[in-house]
Enzyme design. Structure first.
Site, short mmCIF file in Angstrom:
data_model
loop_
_atom_site.label_atom_id
_atom_site.label_comp_id
_atom_site.label_asym_id
_atom_site.label_seq_id
_atom_site.Cartn_x
_atom_site.Cartn_y
_atom_site.Cartn_z
NE ARG A 116 -1.61 -2.31 2.93
CZ ARG A 116 -1.88 -3.59 2.70
NH1 ARG A 116 -3.04 -3.92 2.24
NH2 ARG A 116 -1.00 -4.52 2.95
CB THR A 117 3.33 2.54 2.43
OG1 THR A 117 2.45 2.14 3.49
CG2 THR A 117 3.93 3.89 2.77
CE LYS B 155 27.74 -4.40 -5.38
NZ LYS B 155 28.22 -3.47 -6.40
NE ARG C 248 7.05 0.94 5.13
CZ ARG C 248 5.83 0.40 5.15
NH1 ARG C 248 5.67 -0.86 4.82
NH2 ARG C 248 4.79 1.13 5.46
CG HIS D 249 3.40 4.37 8.73
ND1 HIS D 249 3.56 5.18 7.63
CD2 HIS D 249 2.98 3.16 8.26
CE1 HIS D 249 3.24 4.48 6.54
NE2 HIS D 249 2.90 3.26 6.89
C1 NCD Z 1 1.72 -0.93 8.38
C2 NCD Z 1 3.20 -0.72 8.50
O1 NCD Z 1 3.97 -1.13 7.62
O2 NCD Z 1 3.57 -0.10 9.47
N1 NCD Z 1 1.25 -1.12 7.10
C3 NCD Z 1 1.04 -0.03 6.30
O3 NCD Z 1 1.90 0.79 6.07
N2 NCD Z 1 -0.20 0.11 5.81
C4 NCD Z 1 1.18 -1.87 9.39
C5 NCD Z 1 1.66 -3.28 9.41
O4 NCD Z 1 2.63 -3.67 8.78
O5 NCD Z 1 1.00 -4.06 10.11
#
Ligand code: NCD
Length: 300
Positions: free
Chosen positions: A53-54, A81, A103, A131
């Site tokens: 999703r993100t 590496k 991320r 997040h």
């Molecule tokens: C979440 C995350 O990666 O923090 N997912 C997301 O970004 N929608 C929650 C999760 O991984 O459970």
């Protein structure tokens, strides 16, 4: 300006992002939408942890605004590496991107990059840290459904310990005036949240129930739960939902563990579940964030 945490945003910036997201949400539903606001800008997406999703919504958001998007293939990168995060940051910075979306499995990694990069850095999830764009999209989704956030009873339930989504949402929804109830199994509630209730209490009369995924990949010891045990003791079932307000909405950031933190049928209930609306709002919120953060560059 960077977007690293909810605290890094002023009240005015939060209000602006939520208003702009509502506008982009409607705009995204139109056919053949393409904007030129980020024309000529380059956005790098660097995801060191898995994402559906993100990752996709940041890419779609940037492209809908006319930016060029480069996705760093971490598996094929020099990180394999042994390159340090700092050196990767210096390398990316030398290519003069206009925004970096990151991320990373280590809490604080986005801050480290922000101290190196000359462009805005957006935290798309750092370890068990924050997040912020997920919390913003959750707030925008709640506002879309209820028209407000202040005064709503919002239960956030499940694996609070490992949830950066919960950490950002607790800060943001509290600032926006929601009445929060937190609940989870004792071993999955962090020490800094001593006020967690049990799930039945948390859900009682709630307007919104936000369930969190059980993040077994972040646990050093297995929970040791039998199949079905988590759902029965701590998950959202139809029986528990009956305690909530009659109009209660269900949320989950995804990915869902069906039959663990939530009964599959509840996640799919079109009357109750806002889960796909959250995903749709994710694109709109990320458009609003990218637009706000790169505004100085566009006008430069
Ligand atoms: C979440 C995350 O990666 O923090 N997912 C997301 O970004 N929608 C929650 C999760 O991984 O459970």
């Amino acid at each position: 300006m960077h977007l690293l945490s909810i605290d890094s945003l002023s009240d005015a910036q939060i209000a602006l992002i939520l208003d702009e997201a509502a506008r982009w949400f409607a705009w995204n539903r139109q056919p053949r939408r393409n904007a030129k606001r980020l024309d000529g800008l380059t956005v790098i997406n660097a995801f060191f942890e898995n994402s559906t999703r993100t990752l996709l919504s940041f890419e779609i958001a940037a492209k809908r605004l006319g930016a060029q998007v480069v996705v760093m293939q971490v598996e094929q990168s020099s990180i394999k590496k042994g390159e340090t995060l700092e050196d990767t940051g210096r390398t990316l910075n030398a290519m003069r991107p206009d925004a970096l979306v990151i991320r990373h499995g280590t809490s604080g990694a986005p801050e480290t990059l922000a101290s190196i990069m000359d462009c805005p850095v957006i935290n798309a999830g750092d370890g068990i840290g924050e997040h912020p764009t997920q919390a913003l999209l959750d707030a925008a989704t709640i506002r879309q459904r209820f028209g407000r956030i202040a005064g709503l009873k919002i239960a956030i339930c499940g694996d609070l310990r490992h949830s950066r989504v919960a950490r950002s949402n607790i800060k943001l929804l509290h600032r926006l005036g929601a009445e929060l109830r937190l609940a989870g199994p004792p071993s999955l509630v962090p020490n800094e949240l001593p006020h967690a209730a049990n799930i039945d209490e948390a859900v009682s009369g709630a307007d919104v129930i936000m369930m969190l995924r059980v993040q077994r990949e972040r646990m050093s010891e297995d929970l040791g739960d039998a199949p079905g045990e988590f759902l029965a003791r701590y998950g959202l079932t139809a029986e528990r939902l009956a305690r909530a307000a009659p109009h209660a909405a269900i949320m989950h950031p995804g990915p869902i563990n069906r039959g663990v933190e939530i009964e599959g049928a509840l996640a799919d209930d079109p009357q109750r579940s806002l889960i796909t609306l959250q995903v749709e709002m994710g694109v709109a919120v990320r458009m609003a964030c990218l637009d706000l953060l790169t505004a100085e560059r566009v006008t430069a």
